[in-house]
Write a protein that holds these residues in place. Structure first.
Motif, PDB file in Angstrom:
ATOM      1  N   ARG A 180      36.718  51.716  47.366  1.00  0.00           N
ATOM      2  CA  ARG A 180      36.475  50.521  46.712  1.00  0.00           C
ATOM      3  C   ARG A 180      36.355  50.785  45.146  1.00  0.00           C
ATOM      4  O   ARG A 180      36.751  49.826  44.234  1.00  0.00           O
ATOM      5  N   ALA A 181      35.740  51.918  44.760  1.00  0.00           N
ATOM      6  CA  ALA A 181      35.471  52.116  43.404  1.00  0.00           C
ATOM      7  C   ALA A 181      36.754  52.446  42.852  1.00  0.00           C
ATOM      8  O   ALA A 181      37.028  52.025  41.833  1.00  0.00           O
ATOM      9  N   MET A 182      37.730  53.144  43.426  1.00  0.00           N
ATOM     10  CA  MET A 182      38.990  53.541  42.794  1.00  0.00           C
ATOM     11  C   MET A 182      39.726  52.111  42.562  1.00  0.00           C
ATOM     12  O   MET A 182      40.472  52.000  41.716  1.00  0.00           O
ATOM     13  N   LEU A 183      39.591  51.376  43.664  1.00  0.00           N
ATOM     14  CA  LEU A 183      40.559  49.859  43.454  1.00  0.00           C
ATOM     15  C   LEU A 183      40.125  49.037  42.303  1.00  0.00           C
ATOM     16  O   LEU A 183      40.629  48.443  41.734  1.00  0.00           O
ATOM     17  N   ARG A 184      38.580  48.976  42.417  1.00  0.00           N
ATOM     18  CA  ARG A 184      37.884  48.237  41.349  1.00  0.00           C
ATOM     19  C   ARG A 184      38.393  48.641  39.989  1.00  0.00           C
ATOM     20  O   ARG A 184      38.764  48.042  39.037  1.00  0.00           O
ATOM     21  N   VAL A 185      38.282  50.015  39.808  1.00  0.00           N
ATOM     22  CA  VAL A 185      38.766  50.711  38.162  1.00  0.00           C
ATOM     23  C   VAL A 185      40.080  50.383  38.015  1.00  0.00           C
ATOM     24  O   VAL A 185      40.522  49.866  36.900  1.00  0.00           O
ATOM     25  N   GLY A 186      41.087  50.537  38.910  1.00  0.00           N
ATOM     26  CA  GLY A 186      42.294  50.389  38.857  1.00  0.00           C
ATOM     27  C   GLY A 186      42.604  48.954  38.443  1.00  0.00           C
ATOM     28  O   GLY A 186      43.683  48.820  37.318  1.00  0.00           O
ATOM     29  N   TYR A 187      42.363  48.017  39.170  1.00  0.00           N
ATOM     30  CA  TYR A 187      42.583  46.780  38.899  1.00  0.00           C
ATOM     31  C   TYR A 187      42.031  46.154  37.715  1.00  0.00           C
ATOM     32  O   TYR A 187      42.666  45.156  36.810  1.00  0.00           O
ATOM     33  N   ALA A 188      40.698  46.424  37.374  1.00  0.00           N
ATOM     34  CA  ALA A 188      40.160  46.430  36.106  1.00  0.00           C
ATOM     35  C   ALA A 188      40.965  46.776  34.817  1.00  0.00           C
ATOM     36  O   ALA A 188      41.036  45.949  33.838  1.00  0.00           O
ATOM     37  N   ARG A 189      41.763  47.809  34.889  1.00  0.00           N
ATOM     38  CA  ARG A 189      42.917  48.166  33.935  1.00  0.00           C
ATOM     39  C   ARG A 189      43.814  47.337  33.642  1.00  0.00           C
ATOM     40  O   ARG A 189      44.397  47.495  32.514  1.00  0.00           O
ATOM     41  N   VAL A 190      44.198  46.454  34.589  1.00  0.00           N
ATOM     42  CA  VAL A 190      45.225  45.489  34.471  1.00  0.00           C
ATOM     43  C   VAL A 190      44.913  44.226  34.222  1.00  0.00           C
ATOM     44  O   VAL A 190      45.425  43.049  34.328  1.00  0.00           O
ATOM     45  N   GLY A 191      43.358  43.932  33.830  1.00  0.00           N
ATOM     46  CA  GLY A 191      42.797  42.868  33.279  1.00  0.00           C
ATOM     47  C   GLY A 191      42.208  41.869  34.386  1.00  0.00           C
ATOM     48  O   GLY A 191      41.568  40.832  34.097  1.00  0.00           O
ATOM     49  N   LEU A 192      41.933  42.199  35.615  1.00  0.00           N
ATOM     50  CA  LEU A 192      41.442  41.437  36.676  1.00  0.00           C
ATOM     51  C   LEU A 192      39.727  41.697  36.520  1.00  0.00           C
ATOM     52  O   LEU A 192      39.502  42.750  36.044  1.00  0.00           O
ATOM     53  N   GLU A 193      39.067  40.843  36.802  1.00  0.00           N
ATOM     54  CA  GLU A 193      37.715  40.613  36.705  1.00  0.00           C
ATOM     55  C   GLU A 193      37.024  39.684  37.618  1.00  0.00           C
ATOM     56  O   GLU A 193      37.912  38.925  38.205  1.00  0.00           O
ATOM     57  N   GLY A 194      35.875  39.679  37.688  1.00  0.00           N
ATOM     58  CA  GLY A 194      34.965  38.793  38.446  1.00  0.00           C
ATOM     59  C   GLY A 194      35.405  38.716  40.182  1.00  0.00           C
ATOM     60  O   GLY A 194      35.733  39.500  40.666  1.00  0.00           O
ATOM     61  N   ALA A 195      35.583  37.476  40.529  1.00  0.00           N
ATOM     62  CA  ALA A 195      35.842  36.973  41.868  1.00  0.00           C
ATOM     63  C   ALA A 195      37.316  37.540  42.322  1.00  0.00           C
ATOM     64  O   ALA A 195      37.411  38.089  43.452  1.00  0.00           O
ATOM     65  N   ALA A 196      38.049  37.626  41.357  1.00  0.00           N
ATOM     66  CA  ALA A 196      39.581  37.819  41.728  1.00  0.00           C
ATOM     67  C   ALA A 196      39.688  39.209  41.904  1.00  0.00           C
ATOM     68  O   ALA A 196      40.476  39.742  42.892  1.00  0.00           O
ATOM     69  N   LEU A 197      39.011  39.868  41.015  1.00  0.00           N
ATOM     70  CA  LEU A 197      39.065  41.467  41.345  1.00  0.00           C
ATOM     71  C   LEU A 197      38.191  41.855  42.626  1.00  0.00           C
ATOM     72  O   LEU A 197      38.839  42.524  43.305  1.00  0.00           O
ATOM     73  N   GLU A 198      37.124  41.385  42.796  1.00  0.00           N
ATOM     74  CA  GLU A 198      36.612  41.871  44.122  1.00  0.00           C
ATOM     75  C   GLU A 198      37.382  41.313  45.394  1.00  0.00           C
ATOM     76  O   GLU A 198      37.377  42.145  46.374  1.00  0.00           O
ATOM     77  N   ALA A 199      38.075  40.192  45.437  1.00  0.00           N
ATOM     78  CA  ALA A 199      38.762  39.810  46.375  1.00  0.00           C
ATOM     79  C   ALA A 199      40.048  40.461  46.864  1.00  0.00           C
ATOM     80  O   ALA A 199      40.230  40.989  48.072  1.00  0.00           O
ATOM     81  N   LEU A 200      40.624  41.355  45.675  1.00  0.00           N
ATOM     82  CA  LEU A 200      41.604  42.078  45.780  1.00  0.00           C
ATOM     83  C   LEU A 200      41.439  43.327  46.207  1.00  0.00           C
ATOM     84  O   LEU A 200      41.890  44.066  47.019  1.00  0.00           O
ATOM     85  N   VAL A 201      40.201  43.970  45.783  1.00  0.00           N
ATOM     86  CA  VAL A 201      39.588  45.185  46.172  1.00  0.00           C
ATOM     87  C   VAL A 201      39.261  45.175  47.798  1.00  0.00           C
ATOM     88  O   VAL A 201      39.624  46.196  48.528  1.00  0.00           O
ATOM     89  N   GLU A 202      38.822  43.946  48.108  1.00  0.00           N
ATOM     90  CA  GLU A 202      38.501  43.762  49.864  1.00  0.00           C
ATOM     91  C   GLU A 202      39.874  43.792  50.456  1.00  0.00           C
ATOM     92  O   GLU A 202      39.977  44.275  51.635  1.00  0.00           O
ATOM     93  N   ALA A 203      40.632  42.998  49.837  1.00  0.00           N
ATOM     94  CA  ALA A 203      42.122  42.795  50.681  1.00  0.00           C
ATOM     95  C   ALA A 203      42.580  44.180  50.624  1.00  0.00           C
ATOM     96  O   ALA A 203      43.455  44.501  51.662  1.00  0.00           O
TER      97      ALA A 203
END
Length: 226
Positions: free
Chosen positions: A50-73
């Motif tokens: 989850r940490a890897m997914l969170r950092v990666g998606y944050a690098r393309v501008g995702l944040e907040g609930a949208a970021l966490e939803a994609l991490v879980e998915a």
């Protein structure tokens, strides 16, 4: 019985390359370029999927609930990618096998306590050819809780036939340091991971610079056999 409990990722083996490859496969499947670098982001890899997914998606501008939803998915797909090529880049750290064999010859029990899912952990140690060197293996989903809760560590010691009061935890992260603290046993943190000797900031009972020194260190911290 004296027992040495090993973390797996970043302690026994450098698994960062395969973990990052799995995360990058998730990013590519979503239409992105690979977002993590195998060398620069090795420390993130040892913090979990989850940490890897969170950092990666944050690098393309995702944040907040949208970021966490994609991490879980993407967490389960990440595990699938990882399991399919779990040992493509992974290597045991130099001297690890000989150190474990020496400990066992000196009367120590040895076990693994990891926050990697148990099935993946068992598959990896089997592929690396070291499964027979450990008396027990406790993974992230073996029990209802994972490190730093004390129960997985205690199970890793007791299933190996050891005594918690005469055990130590060898790891590489704050999770391992905190686990040892809550159980009340010595923690030894490796200095050959991505953070180097900076891990000393966590104030473990000892640092391990090379596996050749582990048997003597275990003897110093746990004493001679009964």
């Amino acid at each position: 019985m004296r027992t040495v409990v090993f973390d797996l990722d970043g302690t026994l083996a450098d698994t960062s390359g395969d973990l990052i490859a799995a995360a990058n496969a998730c990013f590519v499947a979503r239409g992105h370029a690979p977002l993590l670098d195998a060398q620069d982001d090795a420390l993130i890899a040892f913090q979990g999927g989850r940490a890897m997914l969170r950092v990666g998606y944050a690098r393309v501008g995702l944040e907040g609930a949208a970021l966490e939803a994609l991490v879980e998915a993407d967490y389960k797909p990440l595990l699938g990618y990882y399991g399919a090529e779990i040992d493509r880049y992974t290597r045991l750290y130099p001297g690890a096998v000989d150190a474990v064999k020496t400990l066992r010859n000196q009367g120590f029990a040895t076990s693994i306590c990891t926050n990697k899912p148990e099935g993946l952990a068992r598959d990896l140690v089997a592929r690396l050819g070291v499964a027979e060197l450990f008396d027990a293996l406790i993974g992230a989903d073996t029990l209802p809780v994972r490190k730093p809760a004390p129960e997985p560590y205690i199970a890793a010691v007791e299933q190996a036939g050891g005594t918690v009061a005469r055990s130590l935890l060898l790891g590489d992260t704050v999770t391992d340091r905190e686990t040892a603290r809550v159980v009340g046993v010595p923690s030894v943190l490796v200095s050959f991971g991505p953070e180097g000797r900076g891990i000393e900031r966590l104030a473990p009972e000892a640092l391990l610079d090379r596996y050749e020194d582990l048997p003597a260190l275990a003897l110093r911290l746990l004493g001679a056999a009964d």
